[in-house]
Scaffold this active site. Structure first.
Site, short mmCIF file in Angstrom:
data_model
loop_
_atom_site.label_atom_id
_atom_site.label_comp_id
_atom_site.label_asym_id
_atom_site.label_seq_id
_atom_site.Cartn_x
_atom_site.Cartn_y
_atom_site.Cartn_z
N GLU A 201 -2.75 -3.34 -5.52
CA GLU A 201 -2.25 -4.47 -6.20
C GLU A 201 -3.01 -5.65 -6.00
OE1 GLU A 201 1.79 -4.21 -4.27
OE2 GLU A 201 1.54 -2.07 -4.67
N SER B 152 3.13 0.58 -7.28
CA SER B 152 3.19 1.90 -7.01
C SER B 152 2.60 2.49 -5.76
CB SER B 152 2.71 2.58 -8.06
OG SER B 152 3.16 1.99 -9.54
N GLU B 153 3.07 1.96 -4.50
CA GLU B 153 2.31 2.27 -3.31
C GLU B 153 1.99 3.93 -3.23
OE1 GLU B 153 4.55 0.04 -3.47
OE2 GLU B 153 3.58 -1.84 -2.83
N ASP C 182 3.91 -2.95 6.21
CA ASP C 182 5.16 -2.86 6.02
C ASP C 182 5.29 -1.88 4.74
OD1 ASP C 182 6.48 -5.21 7.92
OD2 ASP C 182 4.56 -5.63 6.87
N ILE D 223 3.87 0.72 3.98
CA ILE D 223 3.51 2.11 4.28
C ILE D 223 4.62 3.03 4.01
CG2 ILE D 223 3.47 3.83 6.29
CD1 ILE D 223 1.29 2.00 7.82
N HIS E 68 7.46 -8.18 6.68
CA HIS E 68 6.05 -8.26 6.24
C HIS E 68 5.24 -8.44 7.47
CE1 HIS E 68 7.27 -8.77 1.98
NE2 HIS E 68 6.21 -9.03 1.64
#
Ligand SMILES: Cc1ncc(C[n+]2csc(CCOP(=O)(O)OP(=O)(O)O)c2C)c(N)n1
Ligand SMILES: [Mg+2]
Length: 818
Positions: free
Chosen positions: A496, A526-527, A552, A554, A594
């Site tokens: 991102e 879209s992690e 965070d 993850i 965060h």
């Protein structure tokens, strides 16, 4: 948003309707004369033969699982067997128009797809090519076994090779395709384009997109198919993969010469069930799966429902869609209807469906219908059918005989798994070639501005230089990235805000002007797919750097980070490598979601290298190390450090290339009385504490910066502890179950006799991270370190504690879970 694209209010506020085009459903019309002309008699018969092989292979496994024997051979297979009896036409039809350069990834139920793809490759390759592959694969071990038993042609030999290699893999044997480390749900054979199959439902979706990106970006031939089940449409990562694969930028922003969108087909083997949940009608709302295409892009993803009970309808669709994909007009979605007659697994009692339903599908059994079709059109006669069935039975029996014998097919040595957990290679570039860049390095505006900065961060009096004048931790990461981009033509970075924004926290500023879109790009949020596609890109042969912005996040990429990134090197027995760097940044000031250091989560997962540099020198040297390696690295950064200059290496951060030795902690301050071990940004409060201890209490403190979490050489730590006998470990991770505790427990065991007191672990409080203004209550402070030393390790004369770091307090906190 790139400045080249203007969001026009008059355009987007216009009143209109979205028109959705028709999505074809089962539109294939059988026409035998045409089919004969198109496929030829030989191919039409091969299709039948390949379906029979799959059916018998799965029938054998079913019999082994349920009765413990097949064809007079007894065997106890303890592992899984998700069979695809009933689904053969869909698998075989798919492979008819695929060649070796086309890749297929699959699911837990992929024996049939592996056989179909490999048998199709066997039909296409020349004999000398087949021999070369078989002789070189695992040093020819698998070939040696089948050679002894095979008296037929090379094709016959190659078929036996595939059946034996696959079955040996399922039975966990050294001669299996992946030396038995993959097993039934993860078997694959890359030389024929059969790529990893995934036991996580939908797990192949984003990996396949990464593989297709690798093909597109590196201009490789072929397409990629992601075979997943209908129930996987409910999985978040599948949607993310669809999104990532259909980003507009492939057409709007990438250079036309790249050829458009990645050539990826999402093929859903739609057997109408998950395990027991019925998708259409119960667990999903799509009614007809192909409808989903309409929600993703204006081309409806070229979606179609096709009849997967007719192999020729499937082959026809693949042929048509392949053209679309190779022209860069994908992605494509296929809803290939089929039915598994077998249970989900042999223990499935089919309690969720009626006998009548199964019987209805058996009545239109895909092999029987196709056999009748060929017979009706005089291509096949009953005698030939008998011959085929006899040959098939004989081949499968032979494979079982060889794979079930521990003498012929032993398991790997007990220390083998250890050897393949990491590939541990150093590669300057993953492929030869000239990296595509836009400007010479020295013209880069950031490189120019860095030239004016001091590469050491302290002035003559030891005070930090002003931030604008100093070469920072952020600059160090930039330099290492830029270096490798100009060395390795396959290297890409994405995530991102990676491009125009300048990367998370400005770390990539300057890369946009250096690199074309296809080497550095922004992705959808879209992690999961960011990391998962990185897996596919890396295992296909390229180097990828993917970014999660905040540590965070993850959680959004859990499966990818915990099951995919770390496991494919070892599940492939070292046949795949994973040059994938995952950048995660530990935050602060942004509150509870965060600001978390989750290094312990990834430290726990076998197969990941984990690094956490705390200085600019290390940030550059460790990133250099990681970006020349071939293993997956989770690279932690700390937002507390981005602006910091180099405080420890007095010559400053070298301009030239260098690497930090892997796994080696570094002594930042020498001392005799106490050892403080730090992870990440806590190095700085620890140094402050050590200075104060020296100055006020004449206590000599050694400070060691761990910098590596895995692998980790304990030698430096052990030597220090032998000297001081007193240890405190501090990190920004919440104290409970942090990596500090692992280090503490190990040191206690390695050098128990040298310890004067139990090791003290200081972490962040086991709370949410509060507002920036209250963070000193949460993150470890210099005072906490000194207080803990006073309370637990080394009483300081005349010292008054400021916080409560006593054992009694630790017991209290644990009792209340805080
Ligand atoms: C993430 C995940 N959730 C659940 C499971 C357990 N599971 C294995 S197969 C399966 C059903 C999958 O259905 P589908 O995707 O339609 O494939 P099919 O089994 O029908 O081939 C489930 C729920 C899993 N392996 N992975
Ligand atoms: Mg299904």
């Amino acid at each position: 948003m790139p400045k080249s694209m203007f969001v026009k209010p008059e355009e987007v506020r216009k009143s209109q309707f979205i028109k959705i085009k028709d999505i074809p459903v089962n539109q294939y019309k059988s026409d035998f004369p045409q089919e004969l002309e198109k496929f030829g008699e030989k191919k039409l018969i091969q299709i039948y033969y390949h379906m029979l092989i799959i059916r018998e292979f799965e029938t054998m496994l079913n019999s082994i699982k349920i009765q413990g024997s097949y064809s007079g051979i007894s065997y106890n297979h303890r592992g899984p067997a998700h069979l695809s009896i009933g689904q053969e036409a869909a698998a075989v039809g798919q492979s008819v128009y695929l060649n070796v350069n086309d890749f297929i990834f699959g699911s837990h139920r992929s024996h049939g797809e592996i056989i179909a793809k490999c048998f199709s490759a066997i039909d296409q390759l020349k004999e000398d090519e087949l021999l070369k592959i078989m002789k070189s694969y695992s040093g020819g071990a698998c070939l040696k076994v089948v050679e002894k038993e095979s008296k037929g042609s090379i094709i016959d030999l190659a078929e036996d090779f595939i059946l034996y290699g696959l079955l040996a893999e399922i039975f966990g044997r050294d001669n299996g395709f992946n030396k038995g480390l993959g097993g039934s749900m993860h078997a694959f054979f890359t030389p024929f384009g059969s790529m990893p199959n995934n036991a996580i439902v939908g797990g192949s979706a984003d990996i396949s997109v990464g593989s297709a990106l690798f093909k597109r970006i590196n201009q490789k031939p072929g397409m990629v198919i992601c075979n997943i089940g209908d129930a996987s449409m409910g999985c978040g990562p599948v949607w993310e993969a669809l999104t990532l694969a259909s980003m507009d930028q492939y057409h709007t922003l990438w250079d036309k010469k790249m050829g458009g969108a990645p050539p990826i087909m999402f093929n859903f083997f739609d057997n109408f069930y998950g395990m027991g949940g019925q998708t259409s009608g119960e667990t999903m709302g799509y009614n007809i799966l192909a409808r989903v295409g309409a929600g993703v892009n204006p081309k409806n993803l070229h979606a179609e429902r096709i009849d997967g009970y007719n192999p020729l309808a499937v082959a026809d669709a693949i042929e048509r869609k392949k053209k679309i994909l190779l022209a860069g007009e994908g992605p494509v979605l296929l809803d290939t209807i089929t039915y598994r007659i077998s249970g989900h697994s042999p223990s499935d009692a089919s309690s969720y469906r009626t006998k009548e339903e199964i019987a209805a599908w058996q009545k239109v059994d895909c092999i029987k219908e196709y056999e009748d079709y060929l017979k009706k059109n005089n291509i096949l006669v009953s005698d030939k059918v008998k011959d085929f069935k006899g040959r098939v039975k004989q081949k499968i029996t032979k494979a079982l005989k060889l794979a079930s014998s521990l003498e012929i097919s032993p398991r790997v040595e007990s220390d083998f798994i250890e050897k393949v957990m990491f590939s541990n290679q150093q590669k300057d570039k993953m492929e030869d070639g000239i990296p595509e860049v836009l400007i010479p390095k020295k013209e880069n505006s950031r490189v120019v501005s860095i030239n004016f900065k001091s590469r050491f961060g302290l002035d003559k009096k030891g005070k930090p230089l002003p931030k604008v004048k100093v070469f920072s931790y952020r600059d160090a990461i930039f330099e290492a990235m830029l270096y490798r981009f100009y060395e390795d033509p396959t290297m890409v970075a994405y995530g991102e805000e990676n491009r125009d924004w300048g990367g998370a926290f400005g770390v990539y500023r300057g890369l946009t002007e250096a690199l074309p879109y296809h080497r550095l790009f922004n992705t959808s949020i879209s992690e999961g797919a960011i990391i998962g596609s990185g897996v596919g890109y890396a295992l296909s042969g390229g180097r990828a750097v993917v970014e999660l912005m905040y540590c965070d996040f993850i959680g959004r990429a859990g499966d990818e980070l915990f099951n995919q990134v770390p496991k494919w090197q070892s599940m492939s027995a070292g046949k795949l490598s994973m040059p994938l760097l995952v950048k995660v940044s530990v935050g602060n000031k942004y509150g509870a979601q965060h600001s978390q250091d989750w290094s312990a989560l990834v430290a726990h997962i076998p197969g990941l290298k984990v690094m956490f540099p705390a200085t600019p020198y290390d940030a550059k040297g460790m990133l250099n190390l990681a970006l020349r390696g071939t293993d997956p690295v989770i690279f932690f950064e700390s937002q507390k450090l981005y602006d910091i200059g180099e405080h420890f290496v007095s010559k400053g951060v070298p301009e030239d290339y260098y690497e930090v030795p892997e796994g080696e902690p570094v002594i930042r301050r020498k001392g005799e009385d106490i050892t403080i071990i730090t992870i990440g940004a806590t190095l700085y409060p620890a140094i402050e504490a050590a200075n104060e201890l020296e100055k006020k209490y004449n206590v000599s403190t050694e400070v060691i910066d761990l910098r590596f979490i895995n692998p980790l050489n304990y030698k430096t730590l052990v030597e220090s502890v032998k000297k001081t006998g007193k240890v405190l470990i501090v990190s920004d991770a919440c104290e409970r179950a942090s990596f500090s505790h692992t280090v503490a427990s190990n040191i206690s065991q390695f050098v128990f006799d040298y310890l004067d007191a139990p090791i003290a672990v200081i972490g962040s409080r086991n709370w949410i991270t509060p507002a920036a203004e209250m963070e000193t209550l949460f993150f470890p402070q210099k005072e906490w370190i000194i207080d803990a030393i006073h309370e637990r390790l080394y009483p300081l004369a005349g010292y008054q504690v400021k916080t409560n770091q006593s054992m009694t307090e630790q017991i209290r906190r644990n009792k209340f879970g805080v």
